[in-house]
Design a protein around this motif. Structure first.
Motif, short mmCIF file in Angstrom:
data_model
loop_
_atom_site.label_atom_id
_atom_site.label_comp_id
_atom_site.label_asym_id
_atom_site.label_seq_id
_atom_site.Cartn_x
_atom_site.Cartn_y
_atom_site.Cartn_z
N VAL A 172 -2.12 -11.51 0.68
CA VAL A 172 -1.57 -11.11 1.99
C VAL A 172 -0.67 -12.24 2.46
O VAL A 172 -1.09 -13.11 3.22
CB VAL A 172 -2.69 -10.82 3.00
N SER A 192 -8.17 3.52 -2.20
CA SER A 192 -8.43 3.84 -3.60
C SER A 192 -9.85 4.40 -3.73
O SER A 192 -10.61 4.45 -2.76
CB SER A 192 -8.27 2.59 -4.47
N VAL A 227 -5.38 -10.07 -4.53
CA VAL A 227 -4.71 -9.23 -3.55
C VAL A 227 -4.19 -10.19 -2.48
O VAL A 227 -4.95 -10.66 -1.64
CB VAL A 227 -5.65 -8.18 -2.93
N ASP A 274 -2.38 -4.83 5.97
CA ASP A 274 -1.48 -5.19 4.88
C ASP A 274 -1.41 -4.04 3.87
O ASP A 274 -2.41 -3.38 3.56
CB ASP A 274 -1.97 -6.46 4.19
N GLU A 275 -0.21 -3.82 3.32
CA GLU A 275 0.01 -2.69 2.42
C GLU A 275 -0.89 -2.75 1.19
O GLU A 275 -1.48 -1.74 0.77
CB GLU A 275 1.48 -2.67 2.00
N SER A 276 -1.01 -3.94 0.60
CA SER A 276 -1.82 -4.06 -0.62
C SER A 276 -3.31 -3.87 -0.33
O SER A 276 -4.05 -3.29 -1.14
CB SER A 276 -1.59 -5.42 -1.27
N VAL A 277 -3.75 -4.35 0.85
CA VAL A 277 -5.16 -4.16 1.23
C VAL A 277 -5.42 -2.69 1.54
O VAL A 277 -6.46 -2.13 1.15
CB VAL A 277 -5.52 -5.05 2.44
N ARG A 325 -8.64 -10.57 -10.19
CA ARG A 325 -7.46 -9.92 -9.62
C ARG A 325 -7.20 -10.46 -8.22
O ARG A 325 -8.10 -10.53 -7.39
CB ARG A 325 -7.69 -8.41 -9.57
N LYS A 330 -3.90 -0.19 0.26
CA LYS A 330 -3.92 0.51 -1.03
C LYS A 330 -5.29 0.41 -1.67
O LYS A 330 -5.81 1.39 -2.23
CB LYS A 330 -2.85 -0.09 -1.95
N LEU A 331 -5.91 -0.78 -1.58
CA LEU A 331 -7.25 -0.96 -2.11
C LEU A 331 -8.26 -0.14 -1.32
O LEU A 331 -9.14 0.52 -1.90
CB LEU A 331 -7.63 -2.45 -2.07
N ILE A 390 -9.21 -11.11 -2.03
CA ILE A 390 -8.23 -10.91 -0.96
C ILE A 390 -8.06 -12.24 -0.24
O ILE A 390 -9.02 -12.81 0.28
CB ILE A 390 -8.70 -9.84 0.04
N THR A 403 -12.31 -9.28 -7.55
CA THR A 403 -11.09 -9.05 -6.77
C THR A 403 -11.11 -9.98 -5.58
O THR A 403 -12.11 -10.06 -4.86
CB THR A 403 -10.99 -7.59 -6.30
#
Length: 520
Positions: free
Chosen positions: A74, A130, A72, A121-124, A70, A126-127, A55, A53
């Motif tokens: 920003v 999780s 992520v 950041d929203e995606s970070v 994957r 979310k990770l 970022i 993953t």
């Protein structure tokens, strides 16, 4: 043959002992050169079957075919950086005379704001929220120490990636000695041996950085991680917990300096064997019978931002050369473009430098450009502007494969004379080839070294046996200040006692002599 055997042995060992692992890479700097390094390493790990993953501020257009990769992304950080440059009307060519103390403060105040964009950041987020776990977390070192707490959050060992060699940002965090007497700060254009006043300024800058980081930077980073990480640890429990440091350095590129056992040099790992060039470039290079001069100021500095007088000086110089020029120019046209100059907004630099007709590389002296020119053995004419560019350029001069033209002194006459000096004096190309030979003379390739040590950390659950004991000492014990103070105290007391004893003995002898005189 021995090199091939050892490489195969290392790869087989890693394959048998390290199953596909979950790896998180954090490469937050909104610069293409930084992303190139991170993505090259992470893609290589994915190709070996790991679940990766990444970022970053950029998405990968060519993901690896093996393993899992994957992104992520920003995107907000890249926009924030661009907006900041526009608001301040920032032209990077104006930073040539930047003061190293002012630069430290500038980055110290600016970068934490940008780095916080990553964590919130929203995606970070979310990770972060999780239930995922990772086997190792690789974080680029760039004034982003709060992001290292992601390793603790995900219950994984921490690997720190340093885009250059050992420097002030990383040395204290792993207990690496860096004697101020001969190791200059990367923001100073000094090389060893330094003069007295250079050593003085080097020492003052070190003390300034120590105070600035410990009194301002680290407390700010600590607040940041506690704000954005659930039950975030204290920063000081993370700062000194790096398993290994991957250094993008090598003795063919950098000055030889000390390394503690968990600092691993992988300089040049991103350089690949030359690939086929686009047909127009291939034809241009092949047909340049008098040779080619390649001119690029990197990914951050843009030639289109050059002041008109500097641009005209360059154009006038190029127009009088018998050699062809390949220029990275970020616009559709160039007023006054000479017929021997070919323009392109983007150029495959590594593949161009590999072409035998390339006689000279005119560069800003960036670290990756320096690495790539050494890999291919091409001499340079450096026009450094800021950061470590001046140090890289001066290193090239001291090693005999380059010449510096200070940006403030850039003129048609100066540029013309320097180009002719390099092209007509074989020593520059010979020294570049010598450095290239040293670069390639390694037991194991830098990429195989990098992937081996990442998997080593996974296999050994962080490899704490590589950690030096100096990290567990308070600063005053590390620098032996308590021993020095004790020795000074004992010495002072001994001198004081000796003084008083001498004084008493002298008085007694004087009294005795006086008494004899009275009797006479």
């Amino acid at each position: 043959m021995m090199k091939i055997f050892i490489t195969i042995l290392l790869l087989l060992t890693a394959a048998f002992l390290t199953d596909g692992a979950k790896i998180l890479g954090v490469f937050p700097v909104p610069g293409r050169s930084h992303y190139l390094l991170g993505s090259t390493l992470l893609k290589a790990l994915a190709e070996k079957g790991h679940d990766v993953t990444m970022i970053s501020c950029f998405g990968e257009k060519d993901p690896p075919k093996n393993g899992t990769y994957r992104d992520v992304v920003v995107s907000g950080l890249l926009k924030a950086m661009q907006d900041g440059q526009k608001d301040q009307k920032m032209n990077l060519f104006n930073r040539e005379d930047s003061n190293p103390f002012a630069t430290a403060v500038f980055f110290g105040f600016m970068m934490p704001q940008f780095m916080e964009v990553i964590l919130k950041d929203e995606s970070v987020q979310k990770l972060i929220n999780s239930d995922e776990k990772f086997d190792v977390v690789i974080v680029e070192q760039f004034l982003n120490d709060a992001q290292k707490a992601l390793s603790t959050h995900f219950g994984a060992p921490l690997i720190t990636f340093n885009t250059v060699g050992p420097n002030f940002w990383i040395n204290p965090l792993v207990g690496n000695p860096s004697p101020l007497s001969y190791v200059p700060d990367m923001m100073l254009d000094y090389t060893a041996p330094m003069t007295f006043f250079q050593r003085l300024l080097n020492t003052l800058l070190y003390v300034f950085n120590e105070l600035f980081y410990n009194l301002y930077m680290f407390p700010q980073q600590n607040k940041m991680l506690k704000k954005h990480l659930p039950n975030g640890p204290d920063l000081y429990d993370v700062l000194y917990n790096t398993s290994i440091v991957l250094l993008n350095s090598h003795s063919s590129i950098n000055q030889a300096v000390p390394h503690v056992p968990n600092m691993i040099e992988i300089g040049g790992f991103h350089v690949k064997p030359p690939r086929k060039l686009p047909s127009d470039l291939q034809e241009f290079l092949d047909n340049s019978k008098n040779g080619v001069i390649y001119f690029s100021m990197g990914s951050n500095l843009k030639s289109v931002d050059l002041p008109i007088e500097k641009r005209n000086a360059i154009l006038n110089t190029f127009s009088k050369l018998k050699e062809n020029v390949l220029w990275k120019w970020e616009d559709d046209s160039l007023p006054g473009q000479p017929p021997n100059v070919k323009l392109s907004k983007w150029l495959p630099q590594q593949d161009i430098l590999a072409h035998p007709n390339v006689k000279l590389f005119i560069t800003h002296g960036g670290y990756l450009s320096t690495t790539e020119t050494i890999y291919h053995g091409v001499p340079i004419l450096a026009i450094p502007i800021y950061g470590d560019q001046k140090l890289n350029a001066l290193t090239a001069v001291n090693n005999g494969y380059g010449v510096v033209v200070p940006y403030s002194q850039l003129s048609e006459e100066k540029l013309t004379n320097t180009i002719h000096e390099i092209l007509n004096n074989n020593k520059y190309r010979e020294n570049a080839k010598l450095k290239s030979k040293i670069f390639h003379d390694r037991l194991v390739s830098p990429m195989d070294t990098a992937t081996y040590w990442v998997e080593y950390v996974i296999r050994h659950k962080g490899a704490p046996h590589l950690r030096v004991a100096g990290l567990d000492l308070p600063w005053y014990q590390y620098h032996l200040l308590d021993v020095i103070a004790f020795t000074a105290l004992i010495g002072s007391c001994s001198l004081l006692i000796f003084y008083h004893l001498t004084h008493i003995i002298c008085k007694m002898l004087f009294f005795k002599d006086t008494k004899k005189l009275k009797k006479q």
